[in-house]
Design an enzyme around this catalytic site. Structure first.
Site, PDB file in Angstrom:
ATOM      1  N   ARG A 164       0.826  -1.231   0.000  1.00 46.93           N
ATOM      2  CA  ARG A 164       0.000   0.000   0.000  1.00 46.93           C
ATOM      3  C   ARG A 164       0.852   1.270   0.000  1.00 46.93           C
ATOM      4  O   ARG A 164       0.440   2.301   0.552  1.00 46.93           O
ATOM      5  CB  ARG A 164      -0.944   0.045   1.210  1.00 46.93           C
ATOM      6  CG  ARG A 164      -1.861  -1.139   1.361  1.00 46.93           C
ATOM      7  CD  ARG A 164      -2.999  -1.151   0.358  1.00 46.93           C
ATOM      8  NE  ARG A 164      -3.923  -2.224   0.685  1.00 46.93           N
ATOM      9  CZ  ARG A 164      -3.816  -3.478   0.252  1.00 46.93           C
ATOM     10  NH1 ARG A 164      -2.835  -3.815  -0.581  1.00 46.93           N
ATOM     11  NH2 ARG A 164      -4.696  -4.382   0.606  1.00 46.93           N
ATOM     12  N   SER A 237     -11.046   0.154   3.268  1.00 46.41           N
ATOM     13  CA  SER A 237     -10.339  -0.105   4.533  1.00 46.41           C
ATOM     14  C   SER A 237      -9.764   1.205   5.055  1.00 46.41           C
ATOM     15  O   SER A 237      -9.040   1.882   4.329  1.00 46.41           O
ATOM     16  CB  SER A 237      -9.188  -1.081   4.322  1.00 46.41           C
ATOM     17  OG  SER A 237      -9.649  -2.239   3.693  1.00 46.41           O
ATOM     18  N   GLU A 333      -5.115   4.558   6.176  1.00 47.52           N
ATOM     19  CA  GLU A 333      -4.829   4.380   4.742  1.00 47.52           C
ATOM     20  C   GLU A 333      -5.235   5.583   3.878  1.00 47.52           C
ATOM     21  O   GLU A 333      -4.417   6.080   3.098  1.00 47.52           O
ATOM     22  CB  GLU A 333      -5.504   3.097   4.235  1.00 47.52           C
ATOM     23  CG  GLU A 333      -5.075   2.739   2.840  1.00 47.52           C
ATOM     24  CD  GLU A 333      -5.742   1.473   2.327  1.00 47.52           C
ATOM     25  OE1 GLU A 333      -5.379   0.385   2.794  1.00 47.52           O
ATOM     26  OE2 GLU A 333      -6.606   1.596   1.435  1.00 47.52           O
TER      27      GLU A 333
HETATM   28  P1  FAD Z   1      -8.482   9.318  -5.026  1.00 49.14           P
HETATM   29  O1  FAD Z   1      -9.125   8.854  -3.766  1.00 49.14           O
HETATM   30  O2  FAD Z   1      -9.149  10.370  -5.803  1.00 49.14           O
HETATM   31  O3  FAD Z   1      -6.991   9.767  -4.699  1.00 49.14           O
HETATM   32  C1  FAD Z   1      -6.186   9.005  -3.829  1.00 49.14           C
HETATM   33  C2  FAD Z   1      -4.793   9.651  -3.808  1.00 49.14           C
HETATM   34  O4  FAD Z   1      -4.195   9.517  -5.093  1.00 49.14           O
HETATM   35  C3  FAD Z   1      -4.842  11.149  -3.521  1.00 49.14           C
HETATM   36  O5  FAD Z   1      -3.710  11.471  -2.752  1.00 49.14           O
HETATM   37  C4  FAD Z   1      -4.733  11.783  -4.906  1.00 49.14           C
HETATM   38  O6  FAD Z   1      -4.122  13.057  -4.892  1.00 49.14           O
HETATM   39  C5  FAD Z   1      -3.865  10.801  -5.653  1.00 49.14           C
HETATM   40  N1  FAD Z   1      -4.170  10.725  -7.085  1.00 49.14           N
HETATM   41  C6  FAD Z   1      -5.336  10.338  -7.650  1.00 49.14           C
HETATM   42  N2  FAD Z   1      -5.210  10.341  -9.005  1.00 49.14           N
HETATM   43  C7  FAD Z   1      -3.964  10.751  -9.271  1.00 49.14           C
HETATM   44  C8  FAD Z   1      -3.233  10.974 -10.480  1.00 49.14           C
HETATM   45  N3  FAD Z   1      -3.757  10.773 -11.692  1.00 49.14           N
HETATM   46  N4  FAD Z   1      -1.963  11.420 -10.392  1.00 49.14           N
HETATM   47  C9  FAD Z   1      -1.378  11.666  -9.177  1.00 49.14           C
HETATM   48  N5  FAD Z   1      -2.022  11.466  -8.017  1.00 49.14           N
HETATM   49  C10 FAD Z   1      -3.291  11.009  -8.059  1.00 49.14           C
HETATM   50  N6  FAD Z   1      -7.722  -0.026  -2.278  1.00 49.14           N
HETATM   51  C11 FAD Z   1      -6.939  -1.131  -2.429  1.00 49.14           C
HETATM   52  O7  FAD Z   1      -5.709  -1.020  -2.539  1.00 49.14           O
HETATM   53  N7  FAD Z   1      -7.494  -2.378  -2.464  1.00 49.14           N
HETATM   54  C12 FAD Z   1      -8.817  -2.591  -2.353  1.00 49.14           C
HETATM   55  O8  FAD Z   1      -9.268  -3.727  -2.410  1.00 49.14           O
HETATM   56  C13 FAD Z   1      -9.666  -1.447  -2.170  1.00 49.14           C
HETATM   57  N8  FAD Z   1     -10.996  -1.604  -2.014  1.00 49.14           N
HETATM   58  C14 FAD Z   1     -11.782  -0.510  -1.801  1.00 49.14           C
HETATM   59  C15 FAD Z   1     -13.164  -0.696  -1.619  1.00 49.14           C
HETATM   60  C16 FAD Z   1     -13.990   0.386  -1.421  1.00 49.14           C
HETATM   61  C17 FAD Z   1     -15.473   0.160  -1.220  1.00 49.14           C
HETATM   62  C18 FAD Z   1     -13.448   1.697  -1.428  1.00 49.14           C
HETATM   63  C19 FAD Z   1     -14.358   2.878  -1.268  1.00 49.14           C
HETATM   64  C20 FAD Z   1     -12.078   1.893  -1.594  1.00 49.14           C
HETATM   65  C21 FAD Z   1     -11.235   0.797  -1.773  1.00 49.14           C
HETATM   66  N9  FAD Z   1      -9.848   0.936  -1.952  1.00 49.14           N
HETATM   67  C22 FAD Z   1      -9.054  -0.169  -2.143  1.00 49.14           C
HETATM   68  C23 FAD Z   1      -9.226   2.271  -1.918  1.00 49.14           C
HETATM   69  C24 FAD Z   1      -9.274   2.998  -3.296  1.00 49.14           C
HETATM   70  O9  FAD Z   1     -10.284   2.457  -4.096  1.00 49.14           O
HETATM   71  C25 FAD Z   1      -7.954   2.934  -4.050  1.00 49.14           C
HETATM   72  O10 FAD Z   1      -6.913   3.482  -3.290  1.00 49.14           O
HETATM   73  C26 FAD Z   1      -8.030   3.687  -5.386  1.00 49.14           C
HETATM   74  O11 FAD Z   1      -6.840   3.461  -6.127  1.00 49.14           O
HETATM   75  C27 FAD Z   1      -8.256   5.192  -5.241  1.00 49.14           C
HETATM   76  O12 FAD Z   1      -8.583   5.701  -6.506  1.00 49.14           O
HETATM   77  P2  FAD Z   1      -9.271   7.122  -6.683  1.00 49.14           P
HETATM   78  O13 FAD Z   1      -9.309   7.428  -8.135  1.00 49.14           O
HETATM   79  O14 FAD Z   1     -10.558   7.154  -5.984  1.00 49.14           O
HETATM   80  O15 FAD Z   1      -8.200   8.045  -5.965  1.00 49.14           O
HETATM   81  P1  NAP Z   2     -10.580 -10.676   4.534  1.00 52.70           P
HETATM   82  O1  NAP Z   2     -10.682 -11.641   3.391  1.00 52.70           O
HETATM   83  O2  NAP Z   2     -11.639 -10.656   5.573  1.00 52.70           O
HETATM   84  O3  NAP Z   2      -9.153 -10.858   5.220  1.00 52.70           O
HETATM   85  C1  NAP Z   2      -8.783 -10.018   6.314  1.00 52.70           C
HETATM   86  C2  NAP Z   2      -7.340  -9.608   6.098  1.00 52.70           C
HETATM   87  O4  NAP Z   2      -6.537 -10.767   6.175  1.00 52.70           O
HETATM   88  C3  NAP Z   2      -7.137  -8.990   4.760  1.00 52.70           C
HETATM   89  O5  NAP Z   2      -6.997  -7.633   4.950  1.00 52.70           O
HETATM   90  C4  NAP Z   2      -5.919  -9.671   4.168  1.00 52.70           C
HETATM   91  O6  NAP Z   2      -4.767  -8.835   4.094  1.00 52.70           O
HETATM   92  C5  NAP Z   2      -5.582 -10.779   5.142  1.00 52.70           C
HETATM   93  N1  NAP Z   2      -5.611 -12.095   4.454  1.00 52.70           N
HETATM   94  C6  NAP Z   2      -6.700 -12.862   4.191  1.00 52.70           C
HETATM   95  N2  NAP Z   2      -6.319 -14.019   3.601  1.00 52.70           N
HETATM   96  C7  NAP Z   2      -4.969 -13.955   3.474  1.00 52.70           C
HETATM   97  C8  NAP Z   2      -3.990 -14.834   2.943  1.00 52.70           C
HETATM   98  N3  NAP Z   2      -4.322 -16.025   2.433  1.00 52.70           N
HETATM   99  N4  NAP Z   2      -2.697 -14.437   2.963  1.00 52.70           N
HETATM  100  C9  NAP Z   2      -2.339 -13.242   3.469  1.00 52.70           C
HETATM  101  N5  NAP Z   2      -3.230 -12.364   3.991  1.00 52.70           N
HETATM  102  C10 NAP Z   2      -4.516 -12.720   4.003  1.00 52.70           C
HETATM  103  O7  NAP Z   2     -10.421  -9.198   3.937  1.00 52.70           O
HETATM  104  P2  NAP Z   2     -11.461  -8.239   3.242  1.00 52.70           P
HETATM  105  O8  NAP Z   2     -11.573  -7.028   4.065  1.00 52.70           O
HETATM  106  O9  NAP Z   2     -12.702  -8.980   2.837  1.00 52.70           O
HETATM  107  O10 NAP Z   2     -10.642  -7.836   1.934  1.00 52.70           O
HETATM  108  C11 NAP Z   2     -10.343  -8.778   0.939  1.00 52.70           C
HETATM  109  C12 NAP Z   2      -9.192  -8.238   0.107  1.00 52.70           C
HETATM  110  O11 NAP Z   2      -9.564  -7.001  -0.514  1.00 52.70           O
HETATM  111  C13 NAP Z   2      -7.935  -7.948   0.925  1.00 52.70           C
HETATM  112  O12 NAP Z   2      -6.802  -8.262   0.158  1.00 52.70           O
HETATM  113  C14 NAP Z   2      -8.018  -6.467   1.180  1.00 52.70           C
HETATM  114  O13 NAP Z   2      -6.736  -5.869   1.304  1.00 52.70           O
HETATM  115  C15 NAP Z   2      -8.727  -5.950  -0.072  1.00 52.70           C
HETATM  116  N6  NAP Z   2      -9.542  -4.777   0.274  1.00 52.70           N
HETATM  117  C16 NAP Z   2      -8.892  -3.592   0.440  1.00 52.70           C
HETATM  118  C17 NAP Z   2      -9.602  -2.434   0.737  1.00 52.70           C
HETATM  119  C18 NAP Z   2      -8.891  -1.110   0.856  1.00 52.70           C
HETATM  120  O14 NAP Z   2      -9.555  -0.088   0.904  1.00 52.70           O
HETATM  121  N7  NAP Z   2      -7.587  -1.096   0.887  1.00 52.70           N
HETATM  122  C19 NAP Z   2     -10.977  -2.492   0.892  1.00 52.70           C
HETATM  123  C20 NAP Z   2     -11.606  -3.716   0.748  1.00 52.70           C
HETATM  124  C21 NAP Z   2     -10.878  -4.856   0.425  1.00 52.70           C
HETATM  125  P3  NAP Z   2      -4.430  -7.818   2.887  1.00 52.70           P
HETATM  126  O15 NAP Z   2      -5.300  -6.644   3.120  1.00 52.70           O
HETATM  127  O16 NAP Z   2      -2.995  -7.544   3.139  1.00 52.70           O
HETATM  128  O17 NAP Z   2      -4.677  -8.499   1.594  1.00 52.70           O
END
Ligand code: FAD
Ligand code: NAP
Length: 337
Positions: A164, A237, A333
């Protein structure tokens, strides 16, 4: 190029907070993005780049220029024996990009299905889910330097990707506007099915594992588990999963045998959602904001009337109580503005 003054950002952040941008520009091309940066420079205004606002907490009006790229073309730029190289513009919706690549039989992004946001934001935190990270299929990106408008290329190594994290959240924070990302996608599928739930979902669907079925399985799981920001404002998250040393983990395991943890390079990654739930926060409300009742890692704008400040206050209470109970410091995050 259109410049909107005092523009509402309610639809440009998935919490749905009703704040304004002093100026909002939505460039339709790289040339327009350069023009927008030039305009901000001439008027001595800060620039904030916003995609879909799915990883930000907007706590107040933005007194600067919000640049929201909307150019969204994609093209196959080259191929070799093992890979397709596909360049995708910053303004394309991430999930549409994943679907496009899968439909073209360019494999690899299937586990990243249904992550909200735009392609240009994906490298910022090296998006990841279900055992895959963007950096696994990233070739290079193009970006404009915000202060000069000059174009730069960043290779995978240049971006300093980790869990991340990328150089754009650290050393080069707020210095570049990403204009496109080039992916290096597989000609032969390599499925990643270890994460809990994927195989079970495939079994329930009654299908064999393939990139397309895995992508669909992930969509099904996510649709069940995560609140849709269009219905319930959230930024996914709210905290990263903390990584602690094995000794601290062993101590915690004595007290909490059911603790959810995974191996991480001679350390242990703890599920932050488990810590928050165990500390009693799941489903708890603080005025108009709350901890989601199905997934404790997600904070929500529960009645649509919440504010960024209230989310930050709730997050601070959670951090403190998790620290008091487990001695673990949670790291937030989403980016706070
Ligand atoms: P924004 O929220 O608009 O911006 C995020 C940051 O990036 C800001 O600092 C912004 O300035 C910068 N930025 C945006 N676009 C650019 C650009 N073109 N150039 C330079 N900087 C830029 N994230 C995960 O990693 N894994 C997941 O599974 C995941 N699941 C999610 C589920 C939900 C329901 C939600 C709401 C979010 C989730 N996220 C997840 C977080 C998010 O979706 C990601 O981080 C996504 O990449 C953000 O994209 P955005 O366009 O909305 O960025
Ligand atoms: P989940 O399946 O309930 O699992 C809980 C956490 O355990 C996850 O965050 C994941 O870490 C870790 N995990 C589960 N299985 C694993 C494995 N086999 N090996 C290593 N780590 C494991 O999680 P969830 O909330 O439903 O999310 C599912 C996936 O989507 C995750 O990878 C999560 O990161 C991603 N997600 C991210 C966001 C976001 O905003 N960043 C939002 C929703 C979902 P990791 O997070 O490191 O993968």
């Amino acid at each position: 190029m259109q410049i909107n003054e005092q523009a509402s950002l309610k639809h440009l952040n998935t919490f749905g907070f009703d704040v304004k941008a002093r100026y909002l520009i939505s460039p339709h091309s790289i040339a327009e993005a350069q023009e927008a940066l030039e305009w901000a420079r001439q008027h001595n205004r800060n620039v904030i780049v916003l995609g879909e606002g799915s990883n930000v907490v907007l706590t107040k009006d933005v007194d600067g220029v919000v640049v929201h790229p909307v150019f969204s073309n994609c093209q196959l730029v080259s191929e070799d024996a093992d890979f397709f190289y596909v360049e995708v513009a910053a303004g394309m919706n991430w999930h549409e990009c994943v679907q496009y690549t899968l439909n073209q039989q360019y494999w690899g992004l299937e586990n990243l299905s249904l992550i909200p946001g735009l392609v240009g934001a994906a490298p910022i935190q090296n998006i990841g889910a279900y055992g895959i990270e963007l950096c696994d299929f990233f070739h290079e990106l193009s970006a404009l330097e915000i202060t000069t408008g000059q174009s730069h290329i960043f290779t995978n190594a240049d971006c300093d990707f980790s869990y991340r994290e990328s150089i754009f959240k650290n050393k080069l924070k707020d210095q570049f506007l990403i204009t496109s990302v080039t992916f290096k996608l597989l000609k032969k599928p390599q499925l990643k099915l270890e994460y809990a739930g994927i195989q079970t979902e495939l079994d329930a669907m009654g299908v064999q594992a393939s990139p397309l079925t895995v992508g669909q399985a992930i969509c099904n799981i996510r649709n069940r588990k995560l609140p849709n920001p269009k219905q319930l404002g959230n930024a996914g998250s709210f905290f990263k999963n903390p990584v602690i040393d094995v000794e601290q983990y062993e101590q915690l395991k004595i007290k909490y045998p059911e603790i959810v943890a995974y191996d991480a390079d001679n350390a242990k990654k703890i599920a932050a959602g488990w810590l928050i739930e165990k500390a009693g926060w799941k489903g708890k409300h603080l005025g108009s904001v709350a901890v989601h009742d199905k997934q404790a890692l997600v904070l929500v704008n529960s009645d649509g009337k919440g504010s960024g400040e209230a989310i930050i206050e709730l997050a601070a209470h959670i951090k403190q109580s998790v620290f008091n109970q487990f001695g673990i410091t949670l790291e937030q995050e989403p980016r706070v503005y």
